[in-house]
Design an enzyme around this catalytic site. Structure first.
Site, mmCIF file in Angstrom:
data_model
loop_
_atom_site.group_PDB
_atom_site.id
_atom_site.type_symbol
_atom_site.label_atom_id
_atom_site.label_comp_id
_atom_site.label_asym_id
_atom_site.label_seq_id
_atom_site.Cartn_x
_atom_site.Cartn_y
_atom_site.Cartn_z
ATOM 1 N N HIS A 78 3.073 -4.450 6.169
ATOM 2 C CA HIS A 78 3.698 -3.131 6.090
ATOM 3 C C HIS A 78 2.628 -2.085 5.796
ATOM 4 O O HIS A 78 1.669 -2.330 5.063
ATOM 5 C CB HIS A 78 4.815 -3.106 5.037
ATOM 6 C CG HIS A 78 4.370 -3.332 3.623
ATOM 7 N ND1 HIS A 78 3.887 -2.319 2.820
ATOM 8 C CD2 HIS A 78 4.353 -4.447 2.846
ATOM 9 C CE1 HIS A 78 3.599 -2.796 1.619
ATOM 10 N NE2 HIS A 78 3.866 -4.095 1.612
ATOM 11 N N ASP A 80 3.456 1.085 4.686
ATOM 12 C CA ASP A 80 3.922 2.074 3.715
ATOM 13 C C ASP A 80 3.499 1.691 2.304
ATOM 14 O O ASP A 80 3.133 0.540 2.030
ATOM 15 C CB ASP A 80 5.435 2.246 3.782
ATOM 16 C CG ASP A 80 6.200 0.981 3.399
ATOM 17 O OD1 ASP A 80 5.780 -0.113 3.830
ATOM 18 O OD2 ASP A 80 7.215 1.083 2.691
ATOM 19 N N ASP A 104 -1.599 -3.595 -2.188
ATOM 20 C CA ASP A 104 -0.287 -3.801 -1.551
ATOM 21 C C ASP A 104 -0.040 -2.733 -0.497
ATOM 22 O O ASP A 104 0.621 -1.739 -0.781
ATOM 23 C CB ASP A 104 0.793 -3.763 -2.623
ATOM 24 C CG ASP A 104 2.174 -4.092 -2.120
ATOM 25 O OD1 ASP A 104 2.284 -4.680 -1.030
ATOM 26 O OD2 ASP A 104 3.149 -3.761 -2.811
ATOM 27 N N GLU A 134 8.810 -0.952 4.058
ATOM 28 C CA GLU A 134 9.046 -2.212 3.344
ATOM 29 C C GLU A 134 9.334 -1.969 1.877
ATOM 30 O O GLU A 134 10.033 -2.768 1.235
ATOM 31 C CB GLU A 134 7.817 -3.121 3.501
ATOM 32 C CG GLU A 134 8.004 -4.537 2.980
ATOM 33 C CD GLU A 134 7.629 -4.712 1.505
ATOM 34 O OE1 GLU A 134 7.913 -5.790 0.945
ATOM 35 O OE2 GLU A 134 7.044 -3.766 0.913
ATOM 36 N N GLU A 135 8.797 -0.880 1.318
ATOM 37 C CA GLU A 135 8.883 -0.647 -0.120
ATOM 38 C C GLU A 135 10.200 0.004 -0.553
ATOM 39 O O GLU A 135 10.366 0.326 -1.724
ATOM 40 C CB GLU A 135 7.711 0.236 -0.579
ATOM 41 C CG GLU A 135 6.331 -0.367 -0.356
ATOM 42 C CD GLU A 135 6.011 -1.517 -1.287
ATOM 43 O OE1 GLU A 135 6.932 -1.975 -2.006
ATOM 44 O OE2 GLU A 135 4.855 -1.966 -1.303
ATOM 45 N N GLU A 163 0.618 -9.853 2.456
ATOM 46 C CA GLU A 163 0.987 -9.465 1.094
ATOM 47 C C GLU A 163 -0.093 -9.914 0.109
ATOM 48 O O GLU A 163 -0.773 -10.925 0.337
ATOM 49 C CB GLU A 163 2.330 -10.090 0.706
ATOM 50 C CG GLU A 163 3.528 -9.538 1.444
ATOM 51 C CD GLU A 163 3.955 -8.170 0.931
ATOM 52 O OE1 GLU A 163 3.395 -7.707 -0.078
ATOM 53 O OE2 GLU A 163 4.852 -7.569 1.542
ATOM 54 N N HIS A 337 1.678 -1.360 -7.093
ATOM 55 C CA HIS A 337 2.533 -0.276 -7.590
ATOM 56 C C HIS A 337 2.033 0.337 -8.895
ATOM 57 O O HIS A 337 2.762 1.099 -9.529
ATOM 58 C CB HIS A 337 3.988 -0.754 -7.778
ATOM 59 C CG HIS A 337 4.602 -1.341 -6.551
ATOM 60 N ND1 HIS A 337 5.911 -1.804 -6.524
ATOM 61 C CD2 HIS A 337 4.108 -1.546 -5.303
ATOM 62 C CE1 HIS A 337 6.182 -2.266 -5.313
ATOM 63 N NE2 HIS A 337 5.091 -2.118 -4.557
#
Length: 361
Positions: A78, A80, A104, A134-135, A163, A337
């Site tokens: 992903h 995003d 990530d 995805e997030e 990932e 994150h």
């Protein structure tokens, strides 16, 4: 292309994956706002990888070889990120890249994009999937849109998701179920409590069952998946002088991939028999499938002992299609994150070398 940027971003996919990681991080791509990065990836793949067929789907960019190889491998990531926390553009010091998405999972994306441009004659046919959203909620996930609109692009003998795994191969994933357990009572004035029935007190039995629960450890393909059944929230109460007539306990069940979603729900209902359960969200797990030939070959090429994935990832989507899937990327999942998100340059290089060794002739 769909972007409206005055000066289009240019990416050099042939650059070292470390350099390319910084370039990807420097293009902000918070969920629902990936268009600039998607435009740049699409343009770069079309101009720098003429051996690939390229497809744009919303803010997802797909590319694939058509060499007639006996096996096909999907490399998916992903593009995003979560909202930026004053950590874009990237910075670099002492062999470490700092910035939103470094772990990530733009370092994984950088490796995949670099391989797409620099391995024109791979041993296996390859499909690259760089997808959006995805997030955020599952309903927005670009991989789901690709599955619905371009299902054939996901066919493969193995899917590798970039990932963050800290360079370890994490196979399959746990399933996850969220729900609410309710108790009912009768309101009354707290000074005349005997006229009521306290719903919060009734929740004590629910909490006792959580405390007494013994979770399973399940070994599949040499990977041990640890289940967990947890109370993750509780709410109730009307006012400081009222006996409450309702209490809600939020539950999260992380289940091994040998259970179906239906079996997971049935199990939680059995544990809390006698209480009302409302399922609010459920996603099935993914079996590791490491005995499949393409997966077994990749395990050997990494030189690491695979472990179970604790948590849910989009490998579940591939598993639901009957495609073995693994997580493999250079980032540290514990940094995802966070404001301190970073990735070691050596880790990027090491993962890129492993993948090149697996894919290159």
């Amino acid at each position: 292309m769909t972007g409206t940027h005055a000066t289009p971003t240019t990416l050099d996919l042939t650059a070292d994956p470390v350099t390319l990681t910084r370039a990807l991080v420097d293009v902000a791509s918070v969920s629902h706002h990936e268009d600039e990065l998607a435009d740049a990836l699409e343009a770069a793949l079309r101009t720098q990888a003429p051996h690939l067929e390229v497809l744009r789907s919303g803010n997802a960019v797909l590319a694939r070889t058509r060499l007639g190889r006996p096996h096909r491998i999907v490399l998916a990531g992903h593009i995003d990120t979560v909202p930026i926390a004053d950590n874009v553009p990237s910075t670099s010091a002492d062999g470490v890249i700092h910035g939103c998405g470094t772990s990530d999972m733009k370092s994984g994306d950088a490796i995949f994009a670099h391989l797409a441009a620099t391995v024109p004659e791979p041993r296996h046919d390859l499909t690259f999937v760089f997808y959006d959203c995805e997030e955020v909620g599952t309903i927005h996930n670009g991989l789901g849109r690709v599955e619905a609109e371009h299902r054939d692009w996901l066919d493969a003998d193995l899917a590798i998701l970039g990932e963050p795994t800290d360079g370890t191969l994490e196979a399959g994933c746990q399933g996850t179920m969220r729900g609410e357990l309710r108790t009912a009572g009768r309101r009354s004035h707290s000074a005349r409590w005997w006229l009521g029935d306290n719903a919060i007190h009734r929740a004590g039995e629910i909490l006792d069952r959580f405390a007494g629960y013994t979770a399973r450890d399940v070994e599949i393909d040499g990977c041990v998946y640890r289940e967990g059944l947890q109370a993750v929230g509780i709410r109730g109460g009307v006012a400081g002088n009222v006996v409450p007539d309702e209490c809600v306990v939020s539950v999260n069940f992380r289940f091994a991939p040998d259970r179906t979603a239906e079996q997971a729900v049935a199990h939680v209902r059995e544990v809390f028999d006698g209480f009302e359960l409302t399922v609010t969200d459920i996603s099935p797990g993914a079996l590791p499938g490491l005995s499949a030939p393409a997966a077994a070959e990749f395990v050997r090429s990494t030189g690491v002992v695979p472990r179970a994935k604790y948590g849910w990832t989009d490998v579940s989507r591939f598993a639901a299609l009957g495609i073995p899937a693994v997580n493999y990327g250079p980032g540290d999942p514990n940094l995802a994150h966070t404001r301190e998100e970073h990735v070691a340059e050596a880790a990027i290089t090491a993962c890129a070398d492993v993948l090149r060794g697996y894919l290159a002739p």
